[in-house]
Design an enzyme around this catalytic site. Structure first.
Site, PDB file in Angstrom:
ATOM      1  N   GLU A 164      28.411  20.233  80.255  1.00  9.11           N
ATOM      2  CA  GLU A 164      28.402  19.764  81.639  1.00  9.11           C
ATOM      3  C   GLU A 164      29.652  20.087  82.445  1.00  9.11           C
ATOM      4  O   GLU A 164      29.574  20.216  83.667  1.00  9.11           O
ATOM      5  CB  GLU A 164      28.175  18.247  81.646  1.00  9.11           C
ATOM      6  CG  GLU A 164      26.832  17.811  81.092  1.00  9.11           C
ATOM      7  CD  GLU A 164      25.680  18.344  81.913  1.00  9.11           C
ATOM      8  OE1 GLU A 164      25.706  18.220  83.148  1.00  9.11           O
ATOM      9  OE2 GLU A 164      24.745  18.907  81.309  1.00  9.11           O
TER      10      GLU A 164
ATOM     11  N   SER B 181      -9.329 -33.564  60.615  1.00  9.19           N
ATOM     12  CA  SER B 181      -8.702 -34.326  59.525  1.00  9.19           C
ATOM     13  C   SER B 181      -7.310 -33.838  59.161  1.00  9.19           C
ATOM     14  O   SER B 181      -6.654 -34.447  58.303  1.00  9.19           O
ATOM     15  CB  SER B 181      -9.599 -34.277  58.280  1.00  9.19           C
ATOM     16  OG  SER B 181     -10.844 -34.889  58.533  1.00  9.19           O
TER      17      SER B 181
END
Length: 857
Positions: free
Chosen positions: A135, A411
């Site tokens: 770059e 239950s």
């Protein structure tokens, strides 16, 4: 001797073939008349106009010099007046990472931008150098910008070639991403240059490089080298090799063009770019030529596209997000704050949950369509939610059946009645009614056992628990007091405002509604010897600096005495180990465990919910099944005439627990302590007065009652103006809500509202919603209904389209549009780069689709 070489007037030079001599007068133009004597007789040129004198070359040069000086002065003033701004929101945005309980393995992340910043010391030198070679090769020498690079890029562009080195250097790119907006104006470009120069003067080059590497776009939805490294190579950036570092640097220029996994053209361009980066490293002296020639491109992982909330784990992330917000952390901080969240979820246990459901879910038959399962597992003594299964996909089915799916437990709540009894010195040897039906004046109607089975006049509590005998537990509830049972349930962890939770004689049959995580948390209290802790999922939160933002301060309360819990645990263990236990399927766990089955019915001869819940000393879990809106019949599903909790729910629970606990120590359950006194120690003892056989059935209900025998109920005789408590029925199925309100003395009105926020048939609103109201008045409930097909639409896929066209298509499809913008060096300005909901998904017509539009580099 000097010779005058000038020709006489009127002579011409003798050329080849032309004799010299005087010019002949013929063919000559007539002589111009002589200028009359006067001002210019001396030979001076006539004066030109003022404009000609003004624009002489000397004046032009002086003017240009003046303009240049003025420009320099203006630029100098502008440079002096340009301040370095605060970093923009985009540059500071970091993904919040959510970890499993080991605090190392990533569970998922929340992010507006997928970025995870790292220090320069964590970035390999090879990667730093490769990026500079790609770059900005003069980065360490230039003053914030590279005039040669800019000129080279401009010349290449004019010639139509590919720009390999770039015009904007690293510092300029860093300034654009870190400080500025992405507007494309000459003013912004000038500010970018000025700030780059100032940044270079004031900031260390390594710091600039670090910030640049943490903000740059790498494609695949990633920003910065850390997330890019994970996306392309599945590892942390600190672990990258030389060839992997060169690869990231090569892709950086334009991920859409250089990602080698996309297509063959990209692979070819990537190879050239890879060599370009290596050549730059050699040129800078960071790599010798022989090493560079030996470096070959590594294998790059194909892109893995994930939906944050997709799959079963999406429910975990949804719950974590809810809990973070409840802890006071703003949604914006969750999305962009770079937080590190450690959860209670165990990776092994969560995998076990998903696999157990997949393995043991009822076969895909016609009857199984619409069946839902919720699973939750809680760590005893701590409350941490270790695993949960809320559904197959949190995107396709947002409703979480582990956290939000409140259904009747049947239950499965009987153990809390045992705890209340043992606390009141009623031992496990005490005997209670086993015949069916069981009648008592305190009941609105007789209680029956499953299939109306008789277990004998009296049964002890161990047998009653093992075989889940309804009559014995209702008899016990009336003996110990319904309010004591209510209190025991709440102390264990069942919310006191659970829909339908009333202190009446049938509370022990599970007539309230609970979620799997609530029941698992209550069972964890028993597993922990009576130590109750609220369930939770977020253990700690730290920010980017490592400072603790939140840490769970868990309160553990003494809910029950250890001896009381030990006896209840023993009775529950017989459900699994007893010869006629209802949960013998759980023996396959092959380690000591205690549990309880549960089935519930909103109508006779149906099963509308089915459960198995249980625990070992290390883990408590609950599994609940329902169908449709939790009012549909489960019987027949999976080939079962009756969908008992001891079948598919117990199978899922056992498969989950076996895999979740694999590798952990096998621990024993506590020995029974023998708490309390025997109310009926032997068959020969004189029993407490209770009906042993049903009395003769009268032909009509007695005075003060109404209905048809045997279903006689007391007549409500409240004064018209008397006030009654309004129970909350939010979250209950319509039928169950109506039954509860009728029991409380109210009429029921029903409105239906189409919504996608809850399954059809669930109460999503009520009026009045609490407090008191006149007895006999009407309570109106709002019940969710399925959105009509005409009210739903398919979201068009607009990614890659221009903003104007995307907006047009979405509006034509019946949706509103919200637009946000984002810098993207790859996608051209004005083009859609993301949308939510995604293309092809269903969404309510008129709802908003959010699109993200590129602002270019």
């Amino acid at each position: 001797m000097h010779t005058d070489r000038r020709r006489p007037a009127g002579h011409r030079r003798a050329d080849a073939g032309t004799p010299a001599g005087p010019i002949r007068p013929h063919n000559r133009a007539p002589a111009r008349p002589e200028r009359p004597p006067g001002r210019y007789a001396s030979g001076a040129q006539p004066r030109r106009g003022w404009w000609r004198r003004l624009f002489t070359w000397k004046a032009f040069a002086l003017g240009m010099l003046g303009l240049f000086a003025l420009g320099v002065a203006v630029a100098g003033v502008a440079f002096a007046m340009t301040d370095i701004p605060a970093a923009n929101d985009f540059s500071r945005s970091q993904a919040t990472i959510v970890y499993w309980s080991d605090a190392e393995s990533e569970l998922g992340r929340f992010s507006a931008e997928n970025r995870e910043s790292v220090g320069i010391e964590q970035i390999p030198p090879d990667l730093q150098r490769a990026v500079i070679a790609a770059e900005d090769r003069s980065f360490y020498e230039n003053r914030g910008f590279d005039p040669v690079g800019i000129a080279r890029a401009a010349w290449t562009s004019l010639r139509g070639g590919e720009i390999t080195g770039g015009g904007s250097g690293i510092t300029q790119q860093y300034v654009k991403n870190y400080y500025l907006t992405q507007e494309r104006t000459i003013t912004r470009k000038i500010r970018e240059l000025f700030i780059a120069i100032k940044i270079d003067q004031q900031t260390d080059k390594d710091q600039i490089l670090e910030d640049y590497l943490n903000t740059i776009w790498f494609g695949r939805g990633t920003y910065g080298v850390q997330t890019a490294s994970k996306a392309y190579f599945g590892k942390s950036v600190a672990e990258l090799s030389l060839e992997e570092s060169v690869t990231l640097a090569a892709i950086l220029r334009s991920p859409a063009r250089y990602d080698p996994t996309l297509d063959e053209d990209n692979a070819g361009r990537f190879t050239e770019r890879f060599e370009y980066v290596l050549d730059g490293m050699v040129q800078k002296g960071w790599l010798d030529r022989s090493t560079a020639d030996s470096v070959v491109p590594p294998t790059v992982l194909p892109e893995k596209k994930n939906n944050t909330f997709g799959g079963p784990n999406g429910y975990l992330l949804q719950q974590v997000k809810r809990e973070l917000e409840a802890a006071g952390i703003e949604p914006a901080q969750i999305e962009t704050g770079g937080l590190r969240v450690v959860t209670t979820f165990d990776q092994q246990a969560q995998r076990a949950a998903a696999e157990a459901v997949a393995q043991e879910f009822p076969p895909d038959t016609e009857n199984a369509d619409g069946v839902h399962v919720g699973l939750a597992a809680v760590k005893p003594g701590d409350g941490g939610l270790v695993a949960m299964y809320g559904g197959p996909d949190a995107v396709a089915q947002p409703f979480d059946y582990a956290i939000q799916g409140a259904i009747q437990p049947g239950s499965a709540v009987k153990p809390f009645t045992l705890l209340a009894a043992l606390e009141n010195d009623i031992s496990l040897k005490s005997r209670f009614a086993g015949n069916s039906p069981f009648e008592d004046e305190r009941l609105t109607k007789p209680v029956r056992n499953e299939f109306d089975e008789d277990y004998g006049r009296l049964v002890d509590l161990v047998t009653a628990t093992e075989r889940s005998i309804n009559t014995a537990f209702v008899d016990l509830t009336l003996e110990v007091g319904p309010q004591n049972v209510f209190d025991a349930m709440v102390r264990a962890g069942i919310p006191k405002d659970a829909p339908g939770l009333l202190a009446d004689g049938v509370i022990t049959l599970g007539t309230a509604s609970v979620t799997p995580v609530q029941l698992a948390g209550a069972y964890a209290t028993i597993a922990a010897g009576g130590q109750q802790a609220d369930w939770y999922t977020v253990a700690s939160v730290t920010d980017q600096s490592g400072a603790v933002r939140y840490e769970r301060q868990q309160a553990v309360r003494d809910a029950f005495e250890a001896d009381v819990v030990a006896d209840a645990t023993y009775a529950m263990s017989r459900v699994i180990e007893g010869d006629r236990g209802t949960g013998t399927e759980a023996r396959k766990l092959e380690r000591p465990a205690a549990g309880k089955t549960g089935t519930a019915a909103l109508r006779e001869d149906t099963t509308t919910s089915s459960w198995f819940a249980g625990f070992t000393p290390q883990l408590a879990a609950a599994v609940g099944f329902s169908k449709g809106d939790a009012t549909e019949n489960l019987d027949g599903v999976g080939g079962l005439d009756t969908f008992f909790g001891g079948e598919y729910p117990a199978r899922v629970w056992t498969a989950f627990m076996k895999a979740a606990l694999k590798g952990q120590e096998v621990l024993e359950l506590p020995e029974p302590a023998g708490v309390g006194e025997d109310l009926d120690p032997s068959p020969t003892a004189t029993p407490r007065p209770r009906p042993s056989t049903p009395p003769p059935m009268p032909e009509t209900c007695p005075p003060g009652t109404e209905g048809t025998p045997p279903d006689c109920a007391p007549v409500v005789t409240q004064e018209p103006d008397a006030e009654a408590a309004v129970p909350s029925v939010l979250g209950l199925p319509e039928q169950q809500a109506a039954q509860l309100l009728n029991r409380a003395g109210f009429e029921v009105g029903v409105d239906h509202e189409p919504t996608d926020q809850a399954p059809p048939g669930i109460v999503i609103g009520q009026d009045p919603s609490g407090g008191t109201a006149p007895a006999g008045s009407t309570v109106t409930i709002v019940v969710s209904a399925e959105l009509p097909v005409s009210d739903q639409g398919t979201v068009p896929d607009v990614v890659g389209l221009p903003e104007e066209l995307a907006t047009q298509l979405l509006k034509e499809a019946g949706f509103e549009v919200a637009v946000s913008r984002r810098n993207n060096p790859v996608v051209p300005e004005g083009q859609v780069i993301a949308q939510r909901p995604g293309g092809g998904s269903a969404a309510p017509l008129g709802s908003t689709v959010r699109i993200v539009v590129s602002e270019g580099p």
